[in-house]
Design a protein around this motif. Structure first.
Motif, PDB file in Angstrom:
ATOM      1  N   ARG A 177      53.139 -12.546 -35.678  1.00 15.28           N
ATOM      2  CA  ARG A 177      54.212 -12.104 -34.790  1.00 15.28           C
ATOM      3  C   ARG A 177      53.733 -11.801 -33.368  1.00 15.28           C
ATOM      4  NH1 ARG A 177      58.633 -10.071 -37.846  1.00 15.28           N
ATOM      5  NH2 ARG A 177      59.581  -9.652 -35.814  1.00 15.28           N
ATOM      6  N   GLY A 178      52.480 -12.127 -33.070  1.00 13.76           N
ATOM      7  CA  GLY A 178      51.915 -11.779 -31.768  1.00 13.76           C
ATOM      8  C   GLY A 178      52.646 -12.423 -30.604  1.00 13.76           C
ATOM      9  N   GLY A 179      52.459 -11.819 -29.433  1.00 10.92           N
ATOM     10  CA  GLY A 179      53.118 -12.327 -28.245  1.00 10.92           C
ATOM     11  C   GLY A 179      54.366 -11.543 -27.940  1.00 10.92           C
ATOM     12  N   ALA A 180      55.513 -12.059 -28.341  1.00  8.44           N
ATOM     13  CA  ALA A 180      56.781 -11.407 -28.016  1.00  8.44           C
ATOM     14  C   ALA A 180      56.931 -10.059 -28.722  1.00  8.44           C
ATOM     15  CB  ALA A 180      57.939 -12.323 -28.396  1.00  8.44           C
ATOM     16  N   ASP A 181      56.506  -9.960 -29.980  1.00  7.82           N
ATOM     17  CA  ASP A 181      56.725  -8.736 -30.746  1.00  7.82           C
ATOM     18  C   ASP A 181      55.541  -7.779 -30.739  1.00  7.82           C
ATOM     19  OD1 ASP A 181      59.317  -9.383 -31.543  1.00  7.82           O
ATOM     20  OD2 ASP A 181      58.614 -10.532 -33.261  1.00  7.82           O
TER      21      ASP A 181
ATOM     22  N   ALA B  46      56.631  -5.168 -44.185  1.00  5.71           N
ATOM     23  CA  ALA B  46      58.090  -5.078 -44.037  1.00  5.71           C
ATOM     24  C   ALA B  46      58.466  -4.047 -42.982  1.00  5.71           C
ATOM     25  CB  ALA B  46      58.727  -4.723 -45.374  1.00  5.71           C
ATOM     26  N   THR B  47      57.757  -2.928 -42.961  1.00  4.31           N
ATOM     27  CA  THR B  47      58.044  -1.899 -41.958  1.00  4.31           C
ATOM     28  C   THR B  47      57.752  -2.409 -40.557  1.00  4.31           C
ATOM     29  OG1 THR B  47      57.576  -0.116 -43.514  1.00  4.31           O
ATOM     30  CG2 THR B  47      57.463   0.422 -41.175  1.00  4.31           C
ATOM     31  N   LEU B  48      56.641  -3.106 -40.390  1.00  8.94           N
ATOM     32  CA  LEU B  48      56.318  -3.651 -39.073  1.00  8.94           C
ATOM     33  C   LEU B  48      57.371  -4.657 -38.624  1.00  8.94           C
ATOM     34  CD1 LEU B  48      52.447  -4.136 -39.310  1.00  8.94           C
ATOM     35  CD2 LEU B  48      53.707  -2.272 -38.205  1.00  8.94           C
ATOM     36  N   ASP B  49      57.856  -5.477 -39.535  1.00  8.40           N
ATOM     37  CA  ASP B  49      58.928  -6.416 -39.183  1.00  8.40           C
ATOM     38  C   ASP B  49      60.164  -5.663 -38.692  1.00  8.40           C
ATOM     39  OD1 ASP B  49      57.463  -8.686 -39.786  1.00  8.40           O
ATOM     40  OD2 ASP B  49      58.298  -8.921 -41.797  1.00  8.40           O
ATOM     41  N   GLU B  50      60.514  -4.590 -39.388  1.00  3.91           N
ATOM     42  CA  GLU B  50      61.715  -3.828 -39.032  1.00  3.91           C
ATOM     43  C   GLU B  50      61.581  -3.169 -37.662  1.00  3.91           C
ATOM     44  OE1 GLU B  50      62.432  -1.048 -42.126  1.00  3.91           O
ATOM     45  OE2 GLU B  50      62.808  -2.580 -43.662  1.00  3.91           O
ATOM     46  N   VAL B  51      60.445  -2.516 -37.425  1.00  2.97           N
ATOM     47  CA  VAL B  51      60.309  -1.794 -36.154  1.00  2.97           C
ATOM     48  C   VAL B  51      60.136  -2.769 -34.990  1.00  2.97           C
ATOM     49  CG1 VAL B  51      59.424   0.271 -37.261  1.00  2.97           C
ATOM     50  CG2 VAL B  51      57.813  -1.455 -36.459  1.00  2.97           C
ATOM     51  N   ALA B  52      59.523  -3.927 -35.247  1.00  2.00           N
ATOM     52  CA  ALA B  52      59.383  -4.915 -34.185  1.00  2.00           C
ATOM     53  C   ALA B  52      60.734  -5.477 -33.777  1.00  2.00           C
ATOM     54  CB  ALA B  52      58.462  -6.048 -34.633  1.00  2.00           C
ATOM     55  N   LEU B  53      61.621  -5.676 -34.761  1.00  2.00           N
ATOM     56  CA  LEU B  53      62.953  -6.172 -34.449  1.00  2.00           C
ATOM     57  C   LEU B  53      63.708  -5.171 -33.576  1.00  2.00           C
ATOM     58  CD1 LEU B  53      65.233  -8.212 -34.796  1.00  2.00           C
ATOM     59  CD2 LEU B  53      65.832  -7.072 -36.944  1.00  2.00           C
TER      60      LEU B  53
END
Length: 238
Positions: A82-86, A47-54
Motif C-alpha cells: 500500500r506504499g505511496g498514496a496510503d 485489516a486494521t491498517l487497511d481500515e485506518v489508511a482508508l
C-alpha cells in the motif's frame, strides 16, 4: 500531525509500544497509535491498517506504519502493498528475518515459549523465564505475558513463528523511507538482518543501539528509530 501506527513484537503489547516510542514520536510532532495484539495477530493487524489508511486517504493524508520484530515484518509487508498514496514510511525496530522464517532464533524462541505455556502453564513458564533473564526483561515479559494470556498468547506466538517476511528483492521495490533500529548485541534479532533490509531499500537508514542500553530504558529504542527516520529522509511528522 502524522498518525503513526505501530505493532508490538511477539509476546509484547501496546503498553510497551507507548513507552518505547511515545516520547520520540511526540517530540517529532506525530501521533502514536499502538495497536493491541489479538488472537489473530497478523491478519487483524493488516485489516486494521487497511481500515485506518482508508480513513486517512479520505482526509488526504498518508500514515506511517511500523513495529518491533514481527510488528516490523507486518508493517513492511503492508507498506510494500500500500506504499505511496496510503503509506508515508516504515519504522522498523529489530527486524527478525528476511523472507521465509528458516532457522531464525526469534522464531525458535517463540515456538519454545509456546510449547512451555501449553505444557507447564503460564506462571511456571514465567518463573522459568525470569530465572534466566535480566531483571528488566523478566519484569517486562511477566507483565505482557499475563496481559496477553486471555488473547491466545500461545496462538500469537505460533502465528508469528511462521510468518514470512518480505525478501530483499521485494524490499527493493519499497516506495517510501525505511527507518530501522537495530541492536548489535541482540541474538534474537541479528543486526545483519537490519542492514540487509536497509541495503535493499531505495531510501533507508539503520541506527544501532545496544540491547544493554535500551532494554532497561525503553524509550531509547524509539529514539533510535526516529533518528534513522531523519537520516533516511522521512518527512516531518508534525
Amino acid at each position: 500531525m502524522t498518525a503513526v501506527f505501530l505493532m508490538a513484537g511477539t509476546g509484547s503489547d501496546d503498553d510497551y509500544l507507548r513507552r518505547s516510542f511515545g516520547p520520540a514520536i511526540a517530540e517529532a510532532g506525530g501521533e502514536l497509535h499502538a495497536l493491541a495484539p489479538t488472537a489473530h495477530l497478523v491478519d487483524d493487524y493488516l485489516a486494521t491498517l487497511d481500515e485506518v489508511a482508508l480513513a486517512a486517504r479520505e482526509e488526504g493524508r498518508a500514515i506511517v506504519v511500523g513495529g518491533v520484530s514481527i510488528g516490523a515484518v507486518v508493517a513492511l509487508r503492508w507498506a510494500l502493498r500500500r506504499g505511496g498514496a496510503d503509506c508515508a514510511g516504515v519504522l522498523a525496530a529489530l527486524p527478525p528475518w528476511s523472507g521465509p522464517v528458516g532457522d531464525s532464533v526469534a522464531a525458535l524462541s517463540a515456538r519454545i515459549t509456546a510449547d512451555a505455556l501449553e505444557r507447564d502453564g503460564l506462571e511456571p513458564t514465567i518463573a522459568a523465564m525470569a530465572a534466566t533473564s535480566p531483571d528488566w526483561l523478566a519484569a517486562e515479559l511477566s507483565r505482557s505475558w499475563r496481559s496477553l494470556h486471555d488473547r491466545d498468547l500461545v496462538g500469537q506466538l505460533r502465528l508469528a513463528a511462521r510468518c514470512a517476511a518480505p525478501t530483499v528483492d521485494e524490499i527493493a521495490a519499497l516506495p517510501v523511507p525505511l527507518a530501522i533500529a537495530a541492536a548489535p548485541d541482540d541474538p534474537l534479532h541479528p543486526v545483519r538482518v537490519a542492514h540487509d533490509w536497509a541495503a535493499a531499500a531505495p531510501r533507508a537508514a539503520v541506527v544501532e543501539t545496544p540491547l544493554s542500553e535500551w532494554g532497561p530504558h525503553s524509550r531509547l529504542l524509539g529514539d533510535a528509530c526516529l533518528a534513522a527516520w531523519r537520516t533516511a529522509g522521512g518527512p516531518a511528522l508534525g
